[in-house]
Scaffold this active site. Structure first.
Site, PDB file in Angstrom:
ATOM      1  N   THR A   1      87.119  95.114  24.758  1.00 12.96           N
ATOM      2  CA  THR A   1      87.974  96.227  24.363  1.00 12.96           C
ATOM      3  C   THR A   1      89.172  96.328  25.291  1.00 12.96           C
ATOM      4  O   THR A   1      89.077  96.016  26.475  1.00 12.96           O
ATOM      5  CB  THR A   1      87.191  97.562  24.356  1.00 12.96           C
ATOM      6  N   ARG A   2      90.310  96.746  24.726  1.00 23.34           N
ATOM      7  CA  ARG A   2      91.501  97.044  25.526  1.00 23.34           C
ATOM      8  C   ARG A   2      91.960  98.471  25.288  1.00 23.34           C
ATOM      9  O   ARG A   2      92.967  98.908  25.836  1.00 23.34           O
ATOM     10  CB  ARG A   2      92.647  96.088  25.188  1.00 23.34           C
TER      11      ARG A   2
ATOM     12  N   HIS B   1      85.381 105.325  21.696  1.00 23.64           N
ATOM     13  CA  HIS B   1      84.984 106.590  21.098  1.00 23.64           C
ATOM     14  C   HIS B   1      83.589 106.429  20.488  1.00 23.64           C
ATOM     15  O   HIS B   1      82.910 105.423  20.711  1.00 23.64           O
ATOM     16  CB  HIS B   1      86.021 107.027  20.060  1.00 23.64           C
TER      17      HIS B   1
ATOM     18  N   HIS C   1      82.751 103.179  18.581  1.00 18.81           N
ATOM     19  CA  HIS C   1      82.544 101.995  19.413  1.00 18.81           C
ATOM     20  C   HIS C   1      81.144 101.993  20.015  1.00 18.81           C
ATOM     21  O   HIS C   1      80.481 100.952  20.076  1.00 18.81           O
ATOM     22  CB  HIS C   1      83.587 101.947  20.531  1.00 18.81           C
TER      23      HIS C   1
ATOM     24  N   ARG D   1      87.037  93.715  13.439  1.00 20.02           N
ATOM     25  CA  ARG D   1      88.151  93.610  12.498  1.00 20.02           C
ATOM     26  C   ARG D   1      89.460  93.432  13.269  1.00 20.02           C
ATOM     27  O   ARG D   1      89.728  94.130  14.230  1.00 20.02           O
ATOM     28  CB  ARG D   1      88.205  94.871  11.641  1.00 20.02           C
TER      29      ARG D   1
END
Length: 575
Positions: free
Chosen positions: A199-200, A204, A207, A293
């Site tokens: 993740t960057r 929330h 996730h 995605r």
């Protein structure tokens, strides 16, 4: 070298033998050197600690060509993103660097030597080929293409590196772990199946749900490994993001997940980058890797279309699943079902079932305006951190930059605006008048174009820092050149504040009439050389938010129009 659980080899280049390391340190101090860029620093750290295994240095010309054209190193090993050291040829010539040289690579933060590069070759890249073949586009709206075309230097230097010192970090040291350290953590915890999540962005509820679902399906634990190197321009800073990750970790069942940071410089390369990420996570000891995605997608191109299809990245990673030696976990986007209070993949939601979602754009709008963010979307602890880092507009700083000829009335407007903003309250107000800056900050400067640009750049620096601190900054220099003004706009924007350029377009004859000190007359008489409006040009801005003329509009009305601009954008108003 340490054998990986997957049967590969982790090429950790750090030297544990202190006498050898000390000898390399002494040699590095005698060698010609280059100071690394931020991206090169990230790349070197992952070369040295094995995160980029099997790489042992920066790509040579043959390796670069092979990766760009075929997504493989010359020996056939899968590798999809070119890792190169770009340097100006003039600097290399000055240093006397050629094939066979040894070159020290220094940390830009503390000037310590980090490695010695055994130069194998120097070469000029085919930038057009790299853009099209690696990133699938020549559109400079793609951040990696823009960087390639506008930020990389003209010569690439290939060769193996020898570690001298590990880069030193002063932030989140306890959760910055090398591949060897992450593998040791897994052994200590008896984790044999690990799903890695890249993740960057802030995490929330969706996730958290996605990663728990992946762990449940694969009977695995979870490694949350966010990127803290370069990401997409405009992304939330890594300090805020890491605070969010730390806040969300207690939301996992006890013992399920661990957080570890990755100093990766992302390219936002979509499908190729997704394969690259999978290779890196294999090196860190993960057995599974989540590909979501539009993984590592940079967003929209210059025509408003997505650079990559939503599942192109998943398709490419799955094509190489047999040789990646890490199981890919493809995931659809999750959406919230309010009637059952749960998240579900969008492709599993029955027709007619009500769903809710908040896009990134909508989240940024709510943060900007202070609008509520529901608990079904994010945890209160996360929202609090994001609000602290992204205060609403009426708590953010801004700069009003007035430019115009000497005696145009810009100083009077600036003073009146200062009074109006002080009366409004809510933030400190600073006034940077041209003459004050010349006396206090730029007293050694003359009035050549270069010196004027330096003066305006100093004003821009001060304005950006005041804006960053949440203040209102009013600057009123002549600032006659367009390029210098644009630089100030960029400086303030980078600081995260609003910028308003006001062109005080009072005609020259009125300025001469208003000049009580008689400076214009001295310039007309030739006593002063290079005076703006007389024998030096004033480049009228085409990008001003407001154009004003004190011979046609009162100062109070001009100030009111500036206030209306600030109110329109939410910088002042109801609190």
């Amino acid at each position: 070298m340490a054998n990986t659980p997957h049967g590969g080899v982790l090429k950790d280049l750090h030297i544990r033998d202190e006498p050898i390391r000390a000898a390399l340190q002494a040699e590095a101090e005698t060698l010609p050197h280059v100071t690394l860029t931020e991206r090169q620093l990230c790349d070197l750290e992952l070369i040295l600690n094995g995160g980029f295994s099997p790489l042992e240095g920066f790509l040579t010309q043959a390796e670069y060509a092979s990766v760009v054209a075929g997504q493989r190193l010359p020996d056939g090993t899968l590798w999809t993103i070119p890792i190169y050291l770009d340097v100006d040829r003039a600097e290399l010539d000055r240093l006397g660097v050629a094939a066979g040289s040894r070159l020290a690579l220094r940390d830009p933060r503390d000037d310590r030597p980090l490695a010695i590069l055994a130069v194998a070759d120097l070469y000029q890249p085919d930038r057009a080929a790299e853009a099209e073949q690696v990133y699938g586009t020549s559109d400079p709206a793609h951040p990696a293409v823009h960087y390639l075309l506008h930020s990389t230097r003209d010569t690439f230097v290939g060769g193996r590196v020898q570690a001298v010192n590990a880069p030193q970090h002063h932030d989140y040291v306890a959760i910055r772990r090398s591949p060897s350290e992450v593998r040791a953590l897994f052994r200590k915890l008896n984790w044999t199946r690990v799903v890695a999540f890249q993740t960057r962005n802030p995490m929330h509820r969706a996730h958290r749900e996605l990663t728990v679902r992946a762990a449940r399906m694969r009977h695995a634990n979870v490694l949350i490994q966010p990127v803290v190197g370069l990401t997409k321009p405009g992304d939330i800073d890594h300090f805020t993001r890491v605070r969010v990750y730390q806040a969300i970790m207690p939301k996992y069942p006890n013992g399920m997940a661990q957080l570890s940071l990755l100093p990766l410089a992302m390219r936002m390369g979509g499908p190729r980058e997704a394969v690259w990420h999978a290779i890196i996570r294999k090196n860190f000891g993960a057995t599974h890797f989540i590909v979501g995605r539009d993984h590592a997608g940079p967003g929209k191109d210059s025509r408003g279309s997505d650079f990559y299809g939503p599942y192109e990245a998943q398709d490419l990673v799955l094509r190489y699943r047999d040789e990646l030696d890490i199981e890919v976990v493809p995931f659809q986007m999750l959406t919230y079902l309010p009637d059952t209070d749960e998240y579900a993949p969008v492709n599993e939601v029955p027709e007619g079932v009500r769903t809710l979602n908040i896009s990134g754009t909508e989240l940024r709008r709510r943060l900007k305006t202070g609008a509520p963010i529901p608990e079904w979307f994010s945890y209160p602890e996360v929202v609090r951190i994001l609000r602290e880092a992204n205060p609403p507009r009426d708590r953010q700083g801004f700069t009003v930059f007035l430019t115009g000829l000497h005696a145009s009335g810009k100083e009077a407007i600036a003073r009146a605006l200062q009074v109006a903003l002080n009366q409004e309250g809510g933030r400190s107000v600073s006034l940077l008048l041209g003459e004050t800056i010349r006396q206090e900050l730029s007293s050694e400067l003359g009035f050549t174009r270069r010196e004027r640009d330096i003066n305006v750049a100093r004003i821009g620096f001060v304005a950006a820092e005041l804006t960053r601190a949440g203040a209102a900054c009013i600057a009123a220099p002549i600032a006659p050149y367009d390029a210098a003004r644009r630089l100030v706009r960029q400086q303030v924007a980078k600081a995260g504040g609003g910028f308003y350029l006001v062109h005080v377009a009072t005609p020259l004859d009125a300025c001469i009439k208003n000049d009580r000190a008689g400076v214009y007359q001295r310039a007309i008489a030739g006593e002063i050389k290079g005076f703006t409006g007389i024998d030096d040009v004033y480049e009228a801005p085409a990008d001003a938010e407001l154009v004003a003329d004190v011979t046609k509009t009162s100062i109070s009305q001009i100030v009111h129009e500036i206030i209306l601009l600030l109110e329109r954008d939410g910088y002042i108003g109801d609190r």
